[in-house]
Design a protein around this motif. Sequence first.
Motif, PDB file in Angstrom:
ATOM      1  N   ALA A  28      38.864  38.126  45.385  1.00  0.00           N
ATOM      2  CA  ALA A  28      40.323  38.191  45.355  1.00  0.00           C
ATOM      3  C   ALA A  28      40.846  36.557  45.622  1.00  0.00           C
ATOM      4  CB  ALA A  28      40.709  38.991  46.836  1.00  0.00           C
ATOM      5  N   TYR A  29      41.715  36.527  44.877  1.00  0.00           N
ATOM      6  CA  TYR A  29      42.566  35.007  44.966  1.00  0.00           C
ATOM      7  C   TYR A  29      41.526  33.840  44.416  1.00  0.00           C
ATOM      8  CZ  TYR A  29      45.336  38.154  47.996  1.00  0.00           C
ATOM      9  OH  TYR A  29      45.795  39.167  48.487  1.00  0.00           O
ATOM     10  N   HIS A  31      40.636  31.123  41.817  1.00  0.00           N
ATOM     11  CA  HIS A  31      41.424  30.109  40.930  1.00  0.00           C
ATOM     12  C   HIS A  31      40.785  30.191  39.579  1.00  0.00           C
ATOM     13  CE1 HIS A  31      42.895  26.386  39.255  1.00  0.00           C
ATOM     14  NE2 HIS A  31      43.956  26.735  39.662  1.00  0.00           N
ATOM     15  N   THR A  41      46.073  29.657  37.408  1.00  0.00           N
ATOM     16  CA  THR A  41      46.542  30.928  37.862  1.00  0.00           C
ATOM     17  C   THR A  41      45.421  31.453  39.193  1.00  0.00           C
ATOM     18  OG1 THR A  41      47.479  33.078  37.687  1.00  0.00           O
ATOM     19  CG2 THR A  41      45.659  32.549  36.510  1.00  0.00           C
ATOM     20  N   ALA A  42      45.792  32.466  39.872  1.00  0.00           N
ATOM     21  CA  ALA A  42      44.969  32.903  40.635  1.00  0.00           C
ATOM     22  C   ALA A  42      44.795  34.328  40.500  1.00  0.00           C
ATOM     23  CB  ALA A  42      45.434  32.443  42.212  1.00  0.00           C
ATOM     24  N   ASN A  44      44.691  38.125  41.860  1.00  0.00           N
ATOM     25  CA  ASN A  44      45.126  39.023  42.827  1.00  0.00           C
ATOM     26  C   ASN A  44      44.137  39.638  43.664  1.00  0.00           C
ATOM     27  OD1 ASN A  44      44.205  41.408  41.644  1.00  0.00           O
ATOM     28  ND2 ASN A  44      46.233  42.210  40.775  1.00  0.00           N
ATOM     29  N   GLU A  45      44.636  40.318  44.927  1.00  0.00           N
ATOM     30  CA  GLU A  45      43.743  40.901  45.680  1.00  0.00           C
ATOM     31  C   GLU A  45      42.629  41.739  45.009  1.00  0.00           C
ATOM     32  OE1 GLU A  45      47.350  43.487  45.294  1.00  0.00           O
ATOM     33  OE2 GLU A  45      47.109  41.360  45.888  1.00  0.00           O
ATOM     34  N   PHE A  49      43.355  38.803  36.901  1.00  0.00           N
ATOM     35  CA  PHE A  49      44.354  37.549  36.532  1.00  0.00           C
ATOM     36  C   PHE A  49      44.948  37.816  35.167  1.00  0.00           C
ATOM     37  CE2 PHE A  49      40.230  36.782  34.652  1.00  0.00           C
ATOM     38  CZ  PHE A  49      40.672  35.979  33.594  1.00  0.00           C
ATOM     39  N   TYR A  64      36.096  29.517  43.475  1.00  0.00           N
ATOM     40  CA  TYR A  64      36.289  30.369  44.683  1.00  0.00           C
ATOM     41  C   TYR A  64      35.486  29.794  45.729  1.00  0.00           C
ATOM     42  CZ  TYR A  64      36.334  34.812  47.107  1.00  0.00           C
ATOM     43  OH  TYR A  64      36.826  35.857  47.913  1.00  0.00           O
TER      44      TYR A  64
END
Length: 67
Positions: A28-29, A31, A41-42, A44-45, A49, A64
């Motif tokens: 999750a999250y 980069h 972008t990043a 999502n949970e 992406f 990460y």
Amino acid sequence: MSVPYCFSQTSIKIAGKVIDQQSGQPLAYAHIGCEKCLTGTAANEEGIFEITVTNFPVKLLFSYVGY
């Protein structure tokens, strides 16, 4: 006779899911950036992406915290 030059801007949307190789769990999250682009972008949970790139060839860079 001169040949006119024509340029077009082509963009490609790249989508995917960032997962841990060993566990298969989504990161999750995380980069995601493009080496020659000024965009990023990043995920999502769920680790999903999407990034649009215009410079080719493209090399995506993933990072990460903790890896």
